[in-house]
Design a protein around this motif. Structure first.
Motif, PDB file in Angstrom:
ATOM      1  N   MET A 145       0.832  -1.203   0.000  1.00 40.33           N
ATOM      2  CA  MET A 145       0.000   0.000   0.000  1.00 40.33           C
ATOM      3  C   MET A 145       0.867   1.253   0.000  1.00 40.33           C
ATOM      4  N   PHE A 146       1.900   1.266   0.834  1.00 38.35           N
ATOM      5  CA  PHE A 146       2.787   2.428   0.889  1.00 38.35           C
ATOM      6  C   PHE A 146       3.545   2.590  -0.422  1.00 38.35           C
ATOM      7  N   ARG A 147       4.036   1.495  -0.975  1.00 38.38           N
ATOM      8  CA  ARG A 147       4.836   1.544  -2.204  1.00 38.38           C
ATOM      9  C   ARG A 147       3.991   1.941  -3.419  1.00 38.38           C
ATOM     10  N   ALA A 148       2.683   1.641  -3.379  1.00 35.17           N
ATOM     11  CA  ALA A 148       1.805   1.956  -4.507  1.00 35.17           C
ATOM     12  C   ALA A 148       1.679   3.459  -4.735  1.00 35.17           C
ATOM     13  N   GLY A 149       1.765   4.242  -3.668  1.00 35.74           N
ATOM     14  CA  GLY A 149       1.689   5.694  -3.817  1.00 35.74           C
ATOM     15  C   GLY A 149       0.341   6.192  -4.285  1.00 35.74           C
ATOM     16  N   GLU A 150      -0.721   5.488  -3.919  1.00 33.80           N
ATOM     17  CA  GLU A 150      -2.065   5.850  -4.382  1.00 33.80           C
ATOM     18  C   GLU A 150      -2.992   6.335  -3.278  1.00 33.80           C
ATOM     19  N   THR A 151      -2.743   5.941  -2.026  1.00 32.07           N
ATOM     20  CA  THR A 151      -3.681   6.298  -0.959  1.00 32.07           C
ATOM     21  C   THR A 151      -3.026   6.793   0.322  1.00 32.07           C
ATOM     22  N   PHE A 152      -1.782   6.474   0.563  1.00 29.19           N
ATOM     23  CA  PHE A 152      -1.086   6.901   1.778  1.00 29.19           C
ATOM     24  C   PHE A 152       0.032   7.857   1.414  1.00 29.19           C
ATOM     25  N   PRO A 153       0.263   8.878   2.254  1.00 26.62           N
ATOM     26  CA  PRO A 153       1.271   9.886   1.923  1.00 26.62           C
ATOM     27  C   PRO A 153       2.696   9.525   2.332  1.00 26.62           C
ATOM     28  N   HIS A 154       2.913   8.305   2.799  1.00 27.15           N
ATOM     29  CA  HIS A 154       4.249   7.902   3.255  1.00 27.15           C
ATOM     30  C   HIS A 154       5.242   7.887   2.093  1.00 27.15           C
ATOM     31  N   ASP A 155       6.493   8.061   2.440  1.00 24.57           N
ATOM     32  CA  ASP A 155       7.574   7.976   1.473  1.00 24.57           C
ATOM     33  C   ASP A 155       7.511   6.604   0.799  1.00 24.57           C
ATOM     34  N   LEU A 156       7.597   6.573  -0.517  1.00 18.32           N
ATOM     35  CA  LEU A 156       7.536   5.298  -1.239  1.00 18.32           C
ATOM     36  C   LEU A 156       8.677   4.370  -0.848  1.00 18.32           C
ATOM     37  N   ALA A 157       9.766   4.927  -0.351  1.00 18.91           N
ATOM     38  CA  ALA A 157      10.927   4.133   0.055  1.00 18.91           C
ATOM     39  C   ALA A 157      10.946   3.891   1.566  1.00 18.91           C
ATOM     40  N   ILE A 158       9.801   4.007   2.222  1.00 17.92           N
ATOM     41  CA  ILE A 158       9.728   3.808   3.666  1.00 17.92           C
ATOM     42  C   ILE A 158      10.340   2.454   4.037  1.00 17.92           C
ATOM     43  N   THR A 159      11.127   2.456   5.087  1.00 23.74           N
ATOM     44  CA  THR A 159      11.712   1.190   5.539  1.00 23.74           C
ATOM     45  C   THR A 159      10.716   0.479   6.450  1.00 23.74           C
ATOM     46  N   GLU A 160      10.973  -0.778   6.683  1.00 24.03           N
ATOM     47  CA  GLU A 160      10.116  -1.544   7.581  1.00 24.03           C
ATOM     48  C   GLU A 160      10.111  -0.928   8.981  1.00 24.03           C
ATOM     49  N   ALA A 161      11.268  -0.516   9.463  1.00 24.15           N
ATOM     50  CA  ALA A 161      11.361   0.092  10.802  1.00 24.15           C
ATOM     51  C   ALA A 161      10.585   1.411  10.856  1.00 24.15           C
ATOM     52  N   GLU A 162      10.686   2.218   9.814  1.00 24.90           N
ATOM     53  CA  GLU A 162       9.939   3.480   9.767  1.00 24.90           C
ATOM     54  C   GLU A 162       8.436   3.222   9.720  1.00 24.90           C
ATOM     55  N   ALA A 163       8.032   2.199   8.977  1.00 24.44           N
ATOM     56  CA  ALA A 163       6.614   1.864   8.889  1.00 24.44           C
ATOM     57  C   ALA A 163       6.089   1.385  10.240  1.00 24.44           C
ATOM     58  N   GLN A 164       6.870   0.585  10.929  1.00 26.16           N
ATOM     59  CA  GLN A 164       6.447   0.102  12.245  1.00 26.16           C
ATOM     60  C   GLN A 164       6.309   1.266  13.220  1.00 26.16           C
ATOM     61  N   LEU A 165       7.229   2.197  13.168  1.00 25.88           N
ATOM     62  CA  LEU A 165       7.146   3.381  14.014  1.00 25.88           C
ATOM     63  C   LEU A 165       5.874   4.172  13.692  1.00 25.88           C
ATOM     64  N   ALA A 166       5.624   4.404  12.399  1.00 22.30           N
ATOM     65  CA  ALA A 166       4.485   5.213  11.974  1.00 22.30           C
ATOM     66  C   ALA A 166       3.143   4.535  12.247  1.00 22.30           C
ATOM     67  N   TRP A 167       3.037   3.238  12.010  1.00 23.11           N
ATOM     68  CA  TRP A 167       1.739   2.558  12.120  1.00 23.11           C
ATOM     69  C   TRP A 167       1.461   2.072  13.541  1.00 23.11           C
ATOM     70  N   VAL A 168       2.494   1.627  14.230  1.00 21.12           N
ATOM     71  CA  VAL A 168       2.285   1.004  15.542  1.00 21.12           C
ATOM     72  C   VAL A 168       2.681   1.916  16.689  1.00 21.12           C
ATOM     73  N   GLU A 169       3.930   2.360  16.680  1.00 19.36           N
ATOM     74  CA  GLU A 169       4.475   3.045  17.853  1.00 19.36           C
ATOM     75  C   GLU A 169       3.907   4.437  18.078  1.00 19.36           C
ATOM     76  N   GLN A 170       3.524   5.135  17.028  1.00 23.84           N
ATOM     77  CA  GLN A 170       3.080   6.522  17.170  1.00 23.84           C
ATOM     78  C   GLN A 170       1.568   6.661  17.268  1.00 23.84           C
ATOM     79  N   ASN A 171       0.856   5.600  17.568  1.00 21.51           N
ATOM     80  CA  ASN A 171      -0.600   5.651  17.603  1.00 21.51           C
ATOM     81  C   ASN A 171      -1.136   5.206  18.953  1.00 21.51           C
ATOM     82  N   GLN A 172      -2.332   5.677  19.258  1.00 27.14           N
ATOM     83  CA  GLN A 172      -2.939   5.361  20.543  1.00 27.14           C
ATOM     84  C   GLN A 172      -3.450   3.925  20.587  1.00 27.14           C
TER      85      GLN A 172
END
Length: 174
Positions: free
Chosen positions: A28-55
């Motif tokens: 989904m992130f790599r597709a660049g169609e619905t989420f504003p994340h960097d297309l080159a997001i790393t797995e660690a960055e994605a885990q931080l963004a989706w899991v660690e930074q949310n309530q």
């Protein structure tokens, strides 16, 4: 692929879910169609963004425990705007059009209400995401604004983004 009538459980994310969650999020992130994340997001960055930074982070699993979808829930803003929730959703590609996104949305509205949020706002609904827009409208989200050219779609270039909201003061209206 599960049938639409298969039991679906929505439960809190557990660290052991991460490999399956990353398998949903990465395309989904790599597709660049619905989420504003960097297309080159790393797995660690994605885990931080989706899991660690949310309530709250939830996963939808089938009877065999396979992760079919996920959502996060967090305040939309800081301090004086923290009473408005924000959420993001992903459903496995092979499970789309089966109502899982709608179930995740309804679950997140209930969770947001229980946590004391007064509304839920989606800040950047990509105008070309017709399935998402239909889902949010079916779940009583109102379109309150259009941000011209606010999303840089990987294939289409600059497209509009929508702002959608649902009040929760008297409970969600799924």
């Amino acid at each position: 692929m599960p049938a639409p009538s298969s039991p679906l459980q929505i439960r809190p994310y557990e660290p052991a879910d991460w490999p399956a969650l990353w398998a949903l999020l990465e395309p989904m992130f790599r597709a660049g169609e619905t989420f504003p994340h960097d297309l080159a997001i790393t797995e660690a960055e994605a885990q931080l963004a989706w899991v660690e930074q949310n309530q709250a982070v939830m996963v939808a699993v089938d009877a065999a425990g396979a992760v079919l979808g996920t959502y996060y829930l967090r305040p939309n803003s800081l301090a004086l705007g923290a009473h408005v929730a924000n959420a993001g959703y992903v459903v496995a590609e092979h499970c789309r059009r089966m109502g899982i996104g709608s179930r995740l949305c309804q679950h997140s509205l209930q969770a947001a209400w229980r946590l004391g949020f007064r509304a839920m706002q989606f800040n950047l609904v990509v105008s070309t995401n017709s399935a998402g827009i239909r889902c949010w409208q079916r779940n009583r989200f109102q379109l309150v604004g259009t941000l011209p050219g606010a999303f840089r779609h990987k294939q289409l270039g600059y497209v509009d983004a929508l702002v959608m909201v649902q009040g929760l003061v008297e409970g969600p209206k799924p």
